[in-house]
Design an enzyme around this catalytic site. Structure first.
Site, PDB file in Angstrom:
ATOM      1  CG  ASP A 227      27.684  39.252  46.434  1.00  9.39           C
ATOM      2  OD1 ASP A 227      27.577  39.898  45.380  1.00  9.39           O
ATOM      3  OD2 ASP A 227      27.515  39.752  47.563  1.00  9.39           O
TER       4      ASP A 227
ATOM      5  CD  GLN B  44      28.951  54.842  51.333  1.00  8.27           C
ATOM      6  OE1 GLN B  44      29.238  54.127  50.386  1.00  8.27           O
ATOM      7  NE2 GLN B  44      27.976  54.552  52.163  1.00  8.27           N
TER       8      GLN B  44
ATOM      9  CG  ASP C  73      29.490  42.532  42.942  1.00  3.40           C
ATOM     10  OD1 ASP C  73      28.451  43.053  42.558  1.00  3.40           O
ATOM     11  OD2 ASP C  73      29.598  41.911  44.015  1.00  3.40           O
TER      12      ASP C  73
ATOM     13  CB  ALA D 268      31.757  47.265  53.337  1.00  2.00           C
TER      14      ALA D 268
ATOM     15  CG  ASN E  54      26.269  39.784  42.567  1.00  2.00           C
ATOM     16  OD1 ASN E  54      26.425  40.905  43.039  1.00  2.00           O
ATOM     17  ND2 ASN E  54      25.116  39.149  42.661  1.00  2.00           N
TER      18      ASN E  54
ATOM     19  N   GLY F  46      21.797  47.149  42.027  1.00  2.00           N
ATOM     20  CA  GLY F  46      20.682  46.229  42.258  1.00  2.00           C
ATOM     21  C   GLY F  46      21.009  44.786  41.927  1.00  2.00           C
TER      22      GLY F  46
ATOM     23  CB  SER G 122      24.799  54.061  45.119  1.00  2.00           C
ATOM     24  OG  SER G 122      25.357  52.946  44.464  1.00  2.00           O
TER      25      SER G 122
END
Lengths: 547, 244
Positions: free
Chosen positions: A288, A66, A290, A516, A245, A177, A161
């Site tokens: 959620d 990623q 964000d 995802a 979020n 988190g 990450s």
């Protein structure tokens, strides 16, 4: 006439100022995060001749690949899911060194193994880890120079990450988190020594401005972890970061109020870590949604006046255009078709008729928990003047439930199941926009969610990839597909381009995985059986006799 | 009927078909160990319990996987997974369940216990996240929480502020900079220390020709915990005592 030519030339030069050139030094390319390169050796006229120059297998396959590769002086610095770092010779794909962070196999929070890149500065390669530590390596040898644990990952229920952000003599690191009972933060460290310079809590504490937007003790575990990489504006010495979020995600009843600074873009003073301004995209987020994606910086005239802008996509399916000197909203526009969480948004950003998840009832909410797009990044080309963003049409069945915060543990306050949108199958698209007016110029449609970042170049090309493993190039002016190559695994990372020994290379991670990506499997379970995991870097160039 | 068929199939597969279990492992990783639910290898995740070593009855695994568990976030998978994948993941979970609990790669968190109020208050202060880095847990691990840098403080009693560190030394860099350290390792290739000049401590690795480590330092425990009031330090003691 001469004067006009001069003006045109200087405008063109100015436009290239925030383009990458031979290297790809920062996560977003340059400070402005355009993911746009001034290189044009590969262009719309010759892209059909593009061939692989080399392939680099990382050997670390869980959750795919990623990262955004960083390129400095022709050397590529690449991180993998389990916090391995490679230095790779850009012209040959030959590894020069490897560093494996000694993660405890148990040492991770619940967000899965994923890493989106390193930062390179002052002779160091800097990385965040699954156990919530920050590590600096010697750029030449990969030897560890310093390491600091931000907080026990079990207590915050978080990890790191995203790629760190360099801001002057500091390196700023996020926390992943915002679905845990955790109070999200950014941490700034001295690049040379690793000493903590400041911590910015996304949620203000008692007595601080904004704390009145939280009921009772809810601020302590209210989420907001800003889990991607921000942007640093050296001219204003401000760090712009999109926050996560509010939690519990789907049940906001225990945290009455706007819940600052969750689901916001914040401008933080790089020296003090204090908020200079904020713009909250989703007050009292209960879906959620964000704001964690990239704040892209663009300078453009608005109503005849040159403005310093941020263009920013939120998970809710709306993109926001802000003045980055003060946080003023200039425009909000939808970038997906299916929006059911509200009846829409006024151009000045007011939510019309909120449709929140209910306790004990199941509602179809669009976009779903995966968002109108995932974190994979947008791009801007100063040549076309277009802002390009990926988008996904998908929804979730959402049910809220009552949940008590338990520090560091999951705190979603509900459940979701991926669903197709009403009346049609899920699909995905790349759109080109006039970023000031929010007007769509062209669209390119695909069946499966596009979860790889976009890259544009001065060759008027747009590169990205799909879950089936195709890495492809579109004409940045028209959206026509010009070239594609099957890499063997789905694309979930960020392509970059660089030039070494006079040859332009386009490099892309290939390697399917992530939460995802699991969402795509849920919607197309039969088809997704053919989506293969992987973790490799592919480099493409024109054959030697063409360039 | 379908349940019975699945049961039989899963039994047969879990006994003999490694390939099926391997396919199940892939389904599990993609659909179950997403980070939001179960953890890798059958360990506990953010929102769902450990499966490894539970010795769950096969019928329960089949029912929960197919139909979900009412009242929890566990969904039924029979509508979204193709039947071969459903069977494979059931076979894999059955194997995890019958196997050792130690395959769990995420340590089970301490169960939520009802602590005596004075122990709970001490624990809250020790791990008080609202203090940022300025808290005991930044350097000490107790109860499987916190970062283990300083000494083990389980069962500690006495004057927390007055603790004298015998281990602190001073790093004198060849550049002229000096700072307090905790020496971790020193050999011909590397000197490794915790830089204690501020919280958070930084584990720094240097080449032997870059630094001299000399005994003694100006570092005090009192300065590291200046954020705590006397009353708060006294309140931490019942917690430490309870961890003996």
């Amino acid at each position: 006439m001469k004067a006009l030519c001069l003006v045109l030339v200087s405008t063109a030069l100015f436009a290239q100022q925030h383009a990458t050139k031979d290297d790809w030094p920062l996560y977003g390319g340059t400070d402005f995060s355009w993911r746009y390169s001034a290189l044009d050796q590969i262009n719309t006229g010759n892209v059909k001749k593009l061939v692989p120059a080399w392939v680099f297998q990382t050997g670390d396959y869980e959750m795919g690949l990623q990262a955004t590769p960083i390129v400095v002086d022709g050397i590529i610095y690449l991180s993998t899911s389990h916090n391995w770092v490679y230095a790779i010779e850009g012209t040959t794909g030959k590894p020069l060194w490897i560093y494996k962070y000694p993660n405890n196999p148990a040492g991770r929070s619940g967000y899965g193994a994923q890493n989106r890149g390193v930062a390179v500065a002052q002779g160091l390669v800097i990385l965040g880890t699954l156990d919530n530590s920050v590590v600096a390596l010697d750029q030449k040898t990969g030897r560890e120079v310093w390491r600091v644990n931000v907080e026990d990952y079990r207590q915050c229920g978080c990890n790191i990450s995203a790629a760190p952000l360099i801001a002057g003599d500091k390196v700023v690191v996020e926390s992943t988190g915002d679905d845990s009972a955790h109070r999200g933060y950014l941490n700034a460290f001295d690049i040379k020594t690793g000493r903590l310079r400041w911590r910015f809590f996304v949620i203000p504490g008692p007595g601080e401005k904004g704390s009145e937007t939280w009921a009772g003790e809810s601020w302590k575990y209210g989420g907001g972890a800003p889990w991607m990489t921000g942007t640093y504006d050296p001219a204003l010495n401000l760090i712009y970061w999109g926050t996560g979020n509010a939690s519990s995600d789907l049940n906001g009843r225990g945290r009455q109020g706007d819940n600052l600074y969750t689901a916001s873009v914040v401008a933080v003073d790089a020296d003090s870590g204090k908020v200079k301004w904020h713009y909250q995209e989703i007050p009292h987020d209960s879906w959620d949604y964000d704001s964690a994606y990239e704040p892209m910086l663009i300078d453009l005239p608005v109503s005849g006046v040159q403005r310093k802008l941020i263009v920013h996509a939120n998970k809710s399916g709306f993109a926001f255009v802000l003045d980055r000197t003060n946080g003023q909203l200039l425009r909000a526009f939808p970038y997906v078709k299916h929006i059911t969480w509200s009846a829409g948004m006024t151009e000045d950003g007011k939510i019309i008729n909120r449709n929140e998840p209910d306790v004990g009832k199941t509602k179809l909410i669009c976009p779903g928990s995966g968002g109108g797009r995932s974190w994979n990044h947008a791009t801007y080309s100063p040549r076309t003047g277009f802002y390009y963003s990926p988008a996904v049409e998908w929804c979730s069945e959402e049910t809220a439930f009552e949940q008590e915060a338990d520090e560091g543990k999951g705190f979603i306050g509900g459940m979701w199941r991926g669903k197709h949108p009403p009346g049609e199958d899920s699909f995905s698209h790349i759109d080109a926009y006039d970023p000031v007016k929010g007007i769509k110029k062209w669209t390119y449609k695909t069946k499966y969610a596009l979860l790889a970042s976009l890259l544009t170049t001065a060759g008027d090309l747009l590169f990205t990839g799909d879950p089936e493993g195709y890495f492809f190039a579109l004409d940045a002016r028209t959206g026509d597909k010009l070239w594609s190559f099957q890499t063997g695994s789905g694309l979930r990372g960020s392509p970059v381009t660089f030039r070494a020994n006079g040859r332009q290379y386009v490099v892309t991670p290939s390697g399917w995985g992530s939460l995802a990506a699991g969402g795509v499997s849920g919607l197309f379970p039969q088809d997704a059986r053919l989506f293969r995991g992987g973790s490799a870097l592919f480099a493409f160039a024109l054959p030697e006799d063409v360039k | 009927m379908r349940l019975g068929l699945l049961l039989l199939t899963a039994l047969a597969l879990s006994a003999q078909d490694d390939a099926e279990a391997a396919r199940g492992a892939a389904v599990y990783t993609r659909s179950c160990a997403t980070g939001y639910c179960h953890g890798p290898g059958g360990s506990a995740g953010n929102n769902a319990p450990r499966l490894a070593g539970r010795n769950l009855p096969l019928a329960q695994i089949v029912k929960a996987t197919s139909d979900g568990v009412p009242g929890t976030p566990m969904p039924g998978w029979k509508s979204s997974l193709p039947e071969p994948e459903l069977k494979a993941v059931i076979a894999y979970v059955a194997r995890l369940s019958a196997g050792p609990a130690t395959v769990a790669v995420v340590p089970p968190r301490p169960p939520r216990t009802t602590r005596p109020p004075e122990v709970q208050r001490g624990r809250d202060l020790f791990f008080d996240a609202t203090r940022g880095a300025q808290r005991c847990g930044s350097c000490h691990q107790v109860d499987n929480w916190g970062t283990q840098i300083g000494p083990d403080v389980k069962g500690f009693s006495g004057d927390i502020r007055g603790v004298v560190s015998k281990n602190a030394s001073t790093a004198k860099m060849k550049t002229g900079e000096a700072f307090p350290v905790l020496l971790v390792a020193k050999n011909a290739e590397m000197v490794r220390v915790y830089d204690m000049s501020s919280l958070l401590p930084v584990l720094r690795s240097m080449l032997p020709n870059e630094v001299d480590i000399v005994s003694g330092s100006a570092w005090t425990h009192a300065s590291a915990i200046a954020n705590y009031k006397d009353e708060e330090l006294a309140a931490i003691l019942p917690f430490l005592k309870s961890t003996k």
